[in-house]
Design an enzyme around this catalytic site. Sequence first.
Site, PDB file in Angstrom:
ATOM      1  N   GLN A   7     -20.453 -11.173  18.202  1.00  0.00           N
ATOM      2  CA  GLN A   7     -20.286 -10.486  18.503  1.00  0.00           C
ATOM      3  C   GLN A   7     -18.414 -10.607  18.035  1.00  0.00           C
ATOM      4  OE1 GLN A   7     -19.617  -9.917  22.659  1.00  0.00           O
ATOM      5  NE2 GLN A   7     -19.935 -12.231  23.410  1.00  0.00           N
ATOM      6  N   ILE A   8     -17.872 -12.019  18.019  1.00  0.00           N
ATOM      7  CA  ILE A   8     -16.690 -11.981  17.701  1.00  0.00           C
ATOM      8  C   ILE A   8     -16.345 -11.303  16.009  1.00  0.00           C
ATOM      9  CG2 ILE A   8     -14.869 -13.527  17.302  1.00  0.00           C
ATOM     10  CD1 ILE A   8     -16.175 -15.765  19.226  1.00  0.00           C
ATOM     11  N   ASP A  17     -23.187 -14.602   6.947  1.00  0.00           N
ATOM     12  CA  ASP A  17     -23.826 -14.826   8.329  1.00  0.00           C
ATOM     13  C   ASP A  17     -25.209 -15.670   7.970  1.00  0.00           C
ATOM     14  OD1 ASP A  17     -24.640 -15.329  10.785  1.00  0.00           O
ATOM     15  OD2 ASP A  17     -23.670 -13.766  11.805  1.00  0.00           O
ATOM     16  N   ARG A  65     -25.971 -32.285  24.955  1.00  0.00           N
ATOM     17  CA  ARG A  65     -24.954 -31.733  23.885  1.00  0.00           C
ATOM     18  C   ARG A  65     -24.348 -32.938  22.392  1.00  0.00           C
ATOM     19  NH1 ARG A  65     -19.488 -35.194  25.816  1.00  0.00           N
ATOM     20  NH2 ARG A  65     -18.764 -33.398  24.177  1.00  0.00           N
ATOM     21  N   GLN A 110     -20.005 -26.429   5.096  1.00  0.00           N
ATOM     22  CA  GLN A 110     -19.544 -25.650   5.116  1.00  0.00           C
ATOM     23  C   GLN A 110     -18.459 -25.777   4.258  1.00  0.00           C
ATOM     24  OE1 GLN A 110     -19.276 -22.410   8.416  1.00  0.00           O
ATOM     25  NE2 GLN A 110     -21.000 -21.538   7.659  1.00  0.00           N
ATOM     26  N   ARG A 122      -4.559 -16.497  27.133  1.00  0.00           N
ATOM     27  CA  ARG A 122      -4.637 -16.941  28.689  1.00  0.00           C
ATOM     28  C   ARG A 122      -3.091 -17.150  30.012  1.00  0.00           C
ATOM     29  NH1 ARG A 122     -10.762 -19.210  27.270  1.00  0.00           N
ATOM     30  NH2 ARG A 122     -11.483 -17.156  27.073  1.00  0.00           N
ATOM     31  N   HIS A 163     -10.142 -27.563  23.253  1.00  0.00           N
ATOM     32  CA  HIS A 163     -10.335 -26.584  23.632  1.00  0.00           C
ATOM     33  C   HIS A 163     -11.508 -26.435  25.052  1.00  0.00           C
ATOM     34  CE1 HIS A 163     -11.008 -21.675  24.072  1.00  0.00           C
ATOM     35  NE2 HIS A 163     -12.489 -22.146  23.287  1.00  0.00           N
ATOM     36  N   SER A 187     -16.361 -13.868  25.747  1.00  0.00           N
ATOM     37  CA  SER A 187     -15.381 -13.591  25.037  1.00  0.00           C
ATOM     38  C   SER A 187     -15.467 -13.459  24.271  1.00  0.00           C
ATOM     39  CB  SER A 187     -14.012 -14.316  25.822  1.00  0.00           C
ATOM     40  OG  SER A 187     -14.008 -15.060  25.411  1.00  0.00           O
TER      41      SER A 187
END
Length: 332
Positions: A16-17, A43, A99, A113, A163, A188, A243
Amino acid sequence: MAKDPVRVLVTGAAGQIGYALVPMIARGVMLGADQPVILHMLDIPPAAEALNGVKMELVDAAFPLLKGVVATTDAVEACTGVNVAVMVGGFPRKEGMERKDVMSKNVSIYKSQASALEKHAAPNCKVLVVANPANTNALILKEYAPSIPEKNISCLTRLDHNRALGQISERLNVQVSDVKNVIIWGNHSSSQYPDVNHATVATPAGEKPVRELVADDAWLNGEFISTVQQRGAAIIKARKLSSALSAASSACDHIRDWVLGTPEGTWVSMGVYSDGSYNVPAGLIYSFPVACKNGEWSIVQGLPIDEFSRKKLDATAEELSEEKALAYSCLT
């Protein structure tokens, strides 16, 4: 004279981003209204059909600046000749996952990558990592692409920066374009430190400090910070999705300012490789205030750091050092 097209890679492009980001790039939001682009979209194989659907829509939108689209599940093909790489693809944390499990999945993605970019991207390729944990993914990418200059590898904290601008603009009921020079320090993550001590607002009577205009230190040192830190979670709660529109928009801002420069007297926040500035340990990808000129960023130096801020800068650095250790433990 028409400019040569710039090749821009977006990984995770069917997500979606990615879906929010590729039309912005094709419209010239990222590199300017006179800069033709060729989009490279990567992808994973299960998303190949969806990726092809995005390619069909890009064709259907008939963007004048879009001079070509490569849609592929092959990292080598995706990375070949790219000038800008926006790394949105990653492994999201799922409920019940530790995590370390998430970290180990992302370490393997960014390791592979990195080598594709190093071998096949254009020599001065600029890399922006968006996928979480963004700072540490960028660090892994740097480790495994030693020939890419460290100054060309960054991670996205512009979303947090924007933000913070948004919260100040809402609080003071001013245009967001009149607020500048907030800083996001560190990771972040929810340990980031949104700092307004050097931020100003353009008023009819000249530039005024945000602290003076807000005149509420309890809010600035408390709720303001936690709102910015927790904003991503608040959006997930509201949208049931993370988001995407704001992340895509801030990725465009990050690259645009990096390539085209920041206005005189204005700085932005970017996650970059620490050189020990502000007593942040060297060897971390950490968000600093930066100014950009001629396609290069430099950390804004000499800003006074008070005791409250110092503790916050150190706490987020500590979290990044722990993440780095965790990531390295996944490499063995």
